[in-house]
Design a protein around this motif. Structure first.
Motif, PDB file in Angstrom:
ATOM      1  N   UNK A  63       0.820  -1.234   0.000  1.00  0.00           N
ATOM      2  CA  UNK A  63       0.000   0.000   0.000  1.00  0.00           C
ATOM      3  C   UNK A  63       0.839   1.263   0.000  1.00  0.00           C
ATOM      4  N   UNK A  64       1.953   1.246   0.743  1.00  0.00           N
ATOM      5  CA  UNK A  64       2.787   2.453   0.774  1.00  0.00           C
ATOM      6  C   UNK A  64       3.371   2.732  -0.602  1.00  0.00           C
ATOM      7  N   UNK A  65       3.835   1.678  -1.276  1.00  0.00           N
ATOM      8  CA  UNK A  65       4.395   1.871  -2.615  1.00  0.00           C
ATOM      9  C   UNK A  65       3.326   2.362  -3.585  1.00  0.00           C
TER      10      UNK A  65
ATOM     11  N   UNK B   9       0.626   4.070  -2.817  1.00  0.00           N
ATOM     12  CA  UNK B   9       0.316   5.471  -2.510  1.00  0.00           C
ATOM     13  C   UNK B   9       1.430   6.386  -3.004  1.00  0.00           C
TER      14      UNK B   9
END
Lengths: 249, 102
Positions: free
Chosen positions: A161-163, A165
């Protein structure tokens, strides 16, 4: 600006219908009009510059050739051999933004790159293009980029998810950068110009001190000329970098 | 053998040229570009702030949208605001990390 005692520095970014009744009927504001002006300027520059097509170029032709070469080198060096295919896109983007930034510096004109709607539309175009090119050249392996190499699989629910986003934030940061730089520059112009008017109300002493803000505004104009080309360049080079990642196998 | 010799010669030539300041273009275009754009510290700070803010904006927007869609008030907003903040830090790290380690 002189309307009443309060000075609203953001007033300059408001859109109004222009060109009289026709503009009212078409809801035509300054922004699209200046976009058309920018496009016409760039086209006229290239057309008039290249019309002689001389072997030994004149001044205007040399300028047009330098501009062409500059973007062409940037596109091919950054993206690679496939860069030539994206050169027209990058060239258009760069000169559209550059013309918009510079037209905005003329008195009584309007800076269409100072609206987030415009810059975000441009950035979204770049983003969608880079995603489409990625999917075309890499297929489904494109989605493998969202998992960093060598990371533990247990961290995947957090990292992916961080990547994603981080990837999705690209058009936002691209648009905010251009928009914020333009707004900041023009607000500063307005603030220092309003100092002149305020000082002028203090009589002769104020008139003398008003030279200060005027001098600052002259210096700001030089700075804005730099910022205008720099932001257009950053926009274009980041487009190239995103496209390079898209075409990389 | 011959090729190896050539390589060593060209590398020594490069080193000599670099010592004498004759080589200016040893970085790739985008590195030079980004370094040029970030020459001033204030401009770097502005870019880092933009990167951080934009990731947070995207995170909050997605969280808010999911909450609105699924009717789970504030659950996804909290989650995605945190992830967005993390993505912002990742963006800033990508911006400032040493270029030669890419």
């Amino acid at each position: 600006m002189a309307g009443g005692s309060s000075i609203n520095v953001l007033e300059q970014f408001e859109l109004h219908p222009i060109l009289g009744g026709l503009g009212d009927a078409l809801r035509l504001s300054q922004s699209p009009v200046y976009m058309v002006v920018a496009v016409c300027l760039v086209l006229a520059f290239l057309y008039l510059g290249m019309r002689p097509a001389a072997v030994v170029p004149g001044r205007l032709q040399a300028a047009a050739e330098v501009c062409y070469e500059f973007i062409h080198t940037m596109a091919v060096d950054t993206i690679g051999a496939e860069g030539a295919a994206f050169f027209p896109f990058v060239f258009t983007l760069f000169f559209f933004i550059l013309a918009g930034n510079y037209i905005g510096l003329l008195p009584f004109s309007f800076t269409f790159t100072s609206h987030i709607a415009v810059t975000f539309a441009l950035a979204l175009m770049v983003f969608v293009l880079s995603v489409v090119v990625s999917l075309k050249s890499q297929g489904l392996r494109f989605f493998a980029h969202f998992m960093p190499d060598g990371a533990s699989p247990f961290l995947a629910p957090l990292l992916i998810p961080i990547e994603i986003l981080s990837f999705l934030s690209r058009p936002v940061s691209l648009s905010i950068r251009l928009f914020a730089n333009m707004v900041a520059g023009h607000v500063m112009f307005d603030i220092f110009a309003s100092f002149v008017i305020m000082l002028a109300s203090f009589g002769v002493v104020g008139d003398v001190f008003a030279i200060g803000p005027i001098a600052i505004n002259v210096a700001l104009m030089a700075l804005e000329l730099l910022v205008g080309v720099l932001q257009a360049y950053v926009f274009a080079i980041l487009t190239c970098i995103y496209l390079r990642e898209a075409v990389a196998h | 053998m011959n090729g190896k010799k050539d390589d060593s010669f060209s590398s020594r030539l490069n080193a000599a040229e670099r010592r004498n300041g004759m080589v200016v273009e040893e970085k790739t275009a985008d590195q030079v570009a980004l370094e040029g754009a970030d020459k001033a510290l204030s401009s770097l700070a502005l870019r880092a702030g933009t990167e951080m803010l934009s990731a947070l904006v995207v995170g909050v927007a997605i969280g808010w949208g999911l909450d609105r869609w699924l009717g789970t008030r504030a659950l996804f907003l909290v989650l995605f605001a945190l992830l967005g903040g993390g993505a912002g830090v990742l963006n800033v790290w990508r911006l400032v990390k040493p270029m030669d380690r890419t």
